[in-house]
Write a protein that holds these residues in place. Structure first.
Motif, short mmCIF file in Angstrom:
data_model
loop_
_atom_site.label_atom_id
_atom_site.label_comp_id
_atom_site.label_asym_id
_atom_site.label_seq_id
_atom_site.Cartn_x
_atom_site.Cartn_y
_atom_site.Cartn_z
N THR A 1 -14.83 -36.20 7.51
CA THR A 1 -13.72 -35.97 8.45
C THR A 1 -12.63 -37.02 8.27
O THR A 1 -11.43 -36.71 8.23
CB THR A 1 -14.25 -36.00 9.91
OG1 THR A 1 -15.28 -35.01 10.03
CG2 THR A 1 -13.16 -35.70 10.91
N LEU A 2 -13.06 -38.28 8.12
CA LEU A 2 -12.09 -39.37 7.93
C LEU A 2 -11.34 -39.22 6.60
O LEU A 2 -10.11 -39.38 6.55
CB LEU A 2 -12.82 -40.72 7.96
CG LEU A 2 -11.95 -41.96 7.73
CD1 LEU A 2 -10.95 -42.16 8.89
CD2 LEU A 2 -12.80 -43.22 7.55
N ALA A 3 -12.08 -38.88 5.54
CA ALA A 3 -11.45 -38.74 4.22
C ALA A 3 -10.40 -37.64 4.24
O ALA A 3 -9.31 -37.78 3.66
CB ALA A 3 -12.52 -38.46 3.16
N ILE A 4 -10.72 -36.54 4.92
CA ILE A 4 -9.75 -35.42 5.00
C ILE A 4 -8.53 -35.85 5.81
O ILE A 4 -7.39 -35.60 5.42
CB ILE A 4 -10.43 -34.17 5.62
CG1 ILE A 4 -11.47 -33.61 4.63
CG2 ILE A 4 -9.40 -33.10 5.98
CD1 ILE A 4 -12.39 -32.54 5.20
N LYS A 5 -8.77 -36.54 6.92
CA LYS A 5 -7.66 -37.00 7.78
C LYS A 5 -6.73 -37.92 7.00
O LYS A 5 -5.50 -37.86 7.14
CB LYS A 5 -8.25 -37.73 9.00
CG LYS A 5 -7.23 -38.26 9.97
CD LYS A 5 -7.89 -38.78 11.25
CE LYS A 5 -7.07 -39.88 11.88
NZ LYS A 5 -7.36 -41.22 11.37
N GLU A 6 -7.31 -38.77 6.15
CA GLU A 6 -6.51 -39.73 5.38
C GLU A 6 -6.02 -39.14 4.06
O GLU A 6 -5.43 -39.84 3.24
CB GLU A 6 -7.35 -40.99 5.10
CG GLU A 6 -7.71 -41.80 6.33
CD GLU A 6 -6.50 -42.40 7.03
OE1 GLU A 6 -5.42 -42.51 6.39
OE2 GLU A 6 -6.61 -42.75 8.22
N GLU A 7 -6.31 -37.88 3.84
CA GLU A 7 -5.93 -37.20 2.59
C GLU A 7 -6.45 -37.94 1.36
O GLU A 7 -5.76 -38.04 0.34
CB GLU A 7 -4.41 -36.98 2.53
CG GLU A 7 -3.91 -36.12 3.68
CD GLU A 7 -2.42 -35.81 3.60
OE1 GLU A 7 -1.74 -36.41 2.76
OE2 GLU A 7 -1.96 -34.96 4.37
N ASP A 8 -7.65 -38.48 1.49
CA ASP A 8 -8.30 -39.17 0.36
C ASP A 8 -9.28 -38.17 -0.26
O ASP A 8 -10.46 -38.14 0.07
CB ASP A 8 -9.03 -40.42 0.88
CG ASP A 8 -9.65 -41.24 -0.26
OD1 ASP A 8 -9.84 -40.68 -1.36
OD2 ASP A 8 -9.96 -42.42 -0.03
N TYR A 9 -8.78 -37.37 -1.18
CA TYR A 9 -9.58 -36.28 -1.72
C TYR A 9 -10.63 -36.75 -2.73
O TYR A 9 -11.63 -36.07 -2.94
CB TYR A 9 -8.66 -35.18 -2.28
CG TYR A 9 -7.80 -34.62 -1.17
CD1 TYR A 9 -8.38 -33.92 -0.11
CD2 TYR A 9 -6.42 -34.85 -1.14
CE1 TYR A 9 -7.62 -33.47 0.96
CE2 TYR A 9 -5.65 -34.40 -0.08
CZ TYR A 9 -6.25 -33.71 0.97
OH TYR A 9 -5.50 -33.26 2.03
N ALA A 10 -10.40 -37.90 -3.34
CA ALA A 10 -11.42 -38.46 -4.24
C ALA A 10 -12.66 -38.84 -3.43
O ALA A 10 -13.80 -38.55 -3.82
CB ALA A 10 -10.87 -39.69 -4.96
#
Ligand code: FEO
Length: 171
Positions: free
Chosen positions: A106-115
């Motif tokens: 959820t955090l990675a998606i929110k931060e647009e960190d797709y890697a």
């Protein structure tokens, strides 16, 4: 370069995975102490897998140019009322870890960190297996109860679990 809040969250997960290893090693020591070497071996394999999980996060932080910070590992419990209680806790613990992995996604998606989102997919899949193996072990224990020849036979079966070295695993 990795964002600071993602780096911090992944570092926390490194600690959680090492705590998981510590918890399962403590369970292994408990089983050794009550004369169940097969159960002890099962938990030792589980602890080894958790160290692999921790190092996967560790290596990923390094690969993204982040800084790994190792903090104190909490002391795990050291005894349980019965073998069944150990596996109840194992199953609950894995469900908790699944929740932590989901929160990271959820955090990675929110931060647009797709890697990071992509890296976490391995853990999403792994948690399905982790919950399944804990649940199946618990079900078997419920079936045989906490003593007698059933437990003895299950101990023999659990002794067969082997650790798959990291290179033979996907990811
Ligand atoms: Fe690292 Fe058992 O989850």
């Amino acid at each position: 370069m990795i964002k600071e809040n993602i780096e911090e969250a992944l570092n926390k997960q490194v600690n959680w995975e090492f705590y998981s290893a510590y918890l399962y090693l403590s369970m292994s020591a408990y089983f050794e102490s009550v004369g169940l070497p097969g159960f002890a071996s099962w938990m030792r394999v589980q602890a080894q897998e958790e160290q692999v999980h921790a190092m996967k996060f560790y290596d990923y932080i390094v690969a993204r140019g982040g800084r790994v910070n190792l903090i104190a590992i909490e002391e795990p419990p050291s005894s349980w009322p019965s073998p069944e209680d150990v596996f109840e806790e194992t199953y609950k613990h894995e469900q908790k870890v699944t929740g932590l992995i989901n929160a990271l996604v959820t955090l990675a998606i929110k931060e647009e960190d797709y890697a990071t989102r992509n890296m976490l997919q391995w853990f999403i899949d792994e948690q399905v297996e982790e919950e399944e193996s804990a649940y199946k072990a618990l079900e078997k224990l419920k079936l045989v109860g906490n003593e007698g020849s059933g437990l003895y036979m299950l101990d023999k079966e659990f002794a067969l679990r082997v650790f798959n070295p990291p290179l033979s695993k996907k990811g």
